[in-house]
Design a protein around this motif. Sequence first.
Motif, short mmCIF file in Angstrom:
data_model
loop_
_atom_site.label_atom_id
_atom_site.label_comp_id
_atom_site.label_asym_id
_atom_site.label_seq_id
_atom_site.Cartn_x
_atom_site.Cartn_y
_atom_site.Cartn_z
N ARG A 105 -0.15 7.76 6.24
CA ARG A 105 -0.90 7.71 7.49
C ARG A 105 -2.32 8.21 7.30
N LYS A 106 -2.59 8.87 6.18
CA LYS A 106 -3.94 9.35 5.89
C LYS A 106 -4.68 8.46 4.90
N PHE A 107 -4.08 7.32 4.56
CA PHE A 107 -4.74 6.36 3.67
C PHE A 107 -5.85 5.65 4.45
N PRO A 108 -7.00 5.37 3.88
CA PRO A 108 -7.40 5.61 2.50
C PRO A 108 -8.35 6.80 2.31
N ARG A 109 -8.58 7.62 3.37
CA ARG A 109 -9.64 8.63 3.26
C ARG A 109 -9.13 10.05 3.48
N GLY A 110 -7.79 10.21 3.51
CA GLY A 110 -7.25 11.55 3.70
C GLY A 110 -7.36 12.07 5.10
N GLU A 111 -7.54 11.18 6.07
CA GLU A 111 -7.63 11.59 7.47
C GLU A 111 -6.88 10.61 8.35
N GLU A 112 -6.39 11.11 9.46
CA GLU A 112 -5.61 10.30 10.38
C GLU A 112 -6.51 9.33 11.14
N HIS A 113 -6.13 8.05 11.15
CA HIS A 113 -6.89 7.06 11.92
C HIS A 113 -6.03 6.38 12.98
N GLY A 114 -4.76 6.79 13.12
CA GLY A 114 -3.90 6.19 14.12
C GLY A 114 -2.82 5.31 13.53
N VAL A 115 -1.86 4.96 14.37
CA VAL A 115 -0.74 4.10 13.97
C VAL A 115 -0.75 2.88 14.88
N ALA A 116 -0.92 1.70 14.29
CA ALA A 116 -1.00 0.46 15.07
C ALA A 116 0.12 -0.49 14.68
N THR A 117 1.28 0.04 14.30
CA THR A 117 2.38 -0.84 13.86
C THR A 117 3.02 -1.68 14.98
N PRO A 118 2.71 -1.49 16.26
CA PRO A 118 3.20 -2.47 17.24
C PRO A 118 2.57 -3.85 17.08
N TRP A 119 1.46 -3.94 16.34
CA TRP A 119 0.79 -5.22 16.11
C TRP A 119 0.77 -5.48 14.60
N MET A 120 1.50 -6.48 14.14
CA MET A 120 1.67 -6.66 12.69
C MET A 120 1.11 -7.98 12.19
N ARG A 121 0.22 -8.59 12.92
CA ARG A 121 -0.41 -9.84 12.48
C ARG A 121 -1.37 -9.62 11.31
N ASP A 122 -2.04 -8.48 11.27
CA ASP A 122 -3.23 -8.35 10.43
C ASP A 122 -3.02 -7.95 8.98
N PRO A 123 -1.99 -7.18 8.60
CA PRO A 123 -1.95 -6.70 7.21
C PRO A 123 -1.51 -7.72 6.18
N PHE A 124 -0.94 -8.86 6.62
CA PHE A 124 -0.55 -9.88 5.65
C PHE A 124 -0.56 -11.24 6.32
#
Length: 336
Positions: A105-124
């Motif tokens: 959850r801290k990828f890629p900068r070691g800080e939290e940017h949120g969780v957007a897994t209800p929307w799964m169109r974008d990562p693949f």
Amino acid sequence: MTEAMAQPPKAAQQAIHVESEWAALQECVYGSPDAWVLPVFLSDVKLRAQGPFGDFWAKNQGRDVKEADPELFAEFSGQIRGAIDLLERLGVRVQVAGEISPANRKFPRGEEHGVATPWMRDPFVTIGNNVIELAPRSLFHRRQRFAIREILAQTMERGARYFAQPDGGADDSNEGPGWGYLEGGDVFVLGRRILVGHSGGCSNPEGARWLQHALGPDYEVRTVDIDPMFPHLDCVLMTPREGIAVASLEALPKGLPDFMQDWDVVEVPKAMAKAHMACNNLVLDDRTVVVPSEEALDPVAQALEQRRFEVIRIPYRVPCMAGGSFRCAHQPLVRV
């Protein structure tokens, strides 16, 4: 597609293949109803937040919505579960995104940017039998792959060519050779023609160039310019059947691609596309579309019915309010 079909046993699962946007949806990855942490406000988020909900998001960035507004989260989660239930009743195999570990959850900068897994169109994206992990420009999309890595890896046993686009690293964005960005909401599969939206804030021409290289000469990849107020092409375009489009022409500065010039186009005002995700519906096959049941989307449903589509309506107010309707929520694995 309107009659429920038995789920195939694992040994008989279909080969991975996506033929087009309107081929019959038989299997997909769908967003999770269980987790939603509002992404921290960076340039990528500002494309999505709007209106009263945008104000709520700005005040609560980085917070779990379960804590910030339990009633809103309950409605949100119930509407996603309702969509998953509908698909399963119609015989679609649905694989739901899992959790992202605290470290990832801290990828890629070691800080939290949120969780957007209800929307799964974008990562693949799935194109033909190619299952491709993408390199999103948006930081909160970059970590989504970790919620579905196991699902994607298993596609190799079903004939998929599973590979990944070079990652964008920890910077917000870079430009130039090698710095291609692609987000699944920008990618449309129209047979051998592939469209990639370009708003300036998400996918870019270098990403489209990489995709053409990865797919080879059997495919033709084209970019489509879209108004910068929209993050993705699927915010302003839907192709429910070859020859028919639902589009916000106001948001397409150079118009639709030339091969679509003689298509029957249902025009959607730009304001309606932005406020109500009017183009971001769920095509089940070339005769059936799911449209949110909110009254503002009645004109879209009626236009589709006039073109002899069966239109299924279910509530999806909160996901739309947050900037992502049915297409944003799923990415197909089998459309044939």
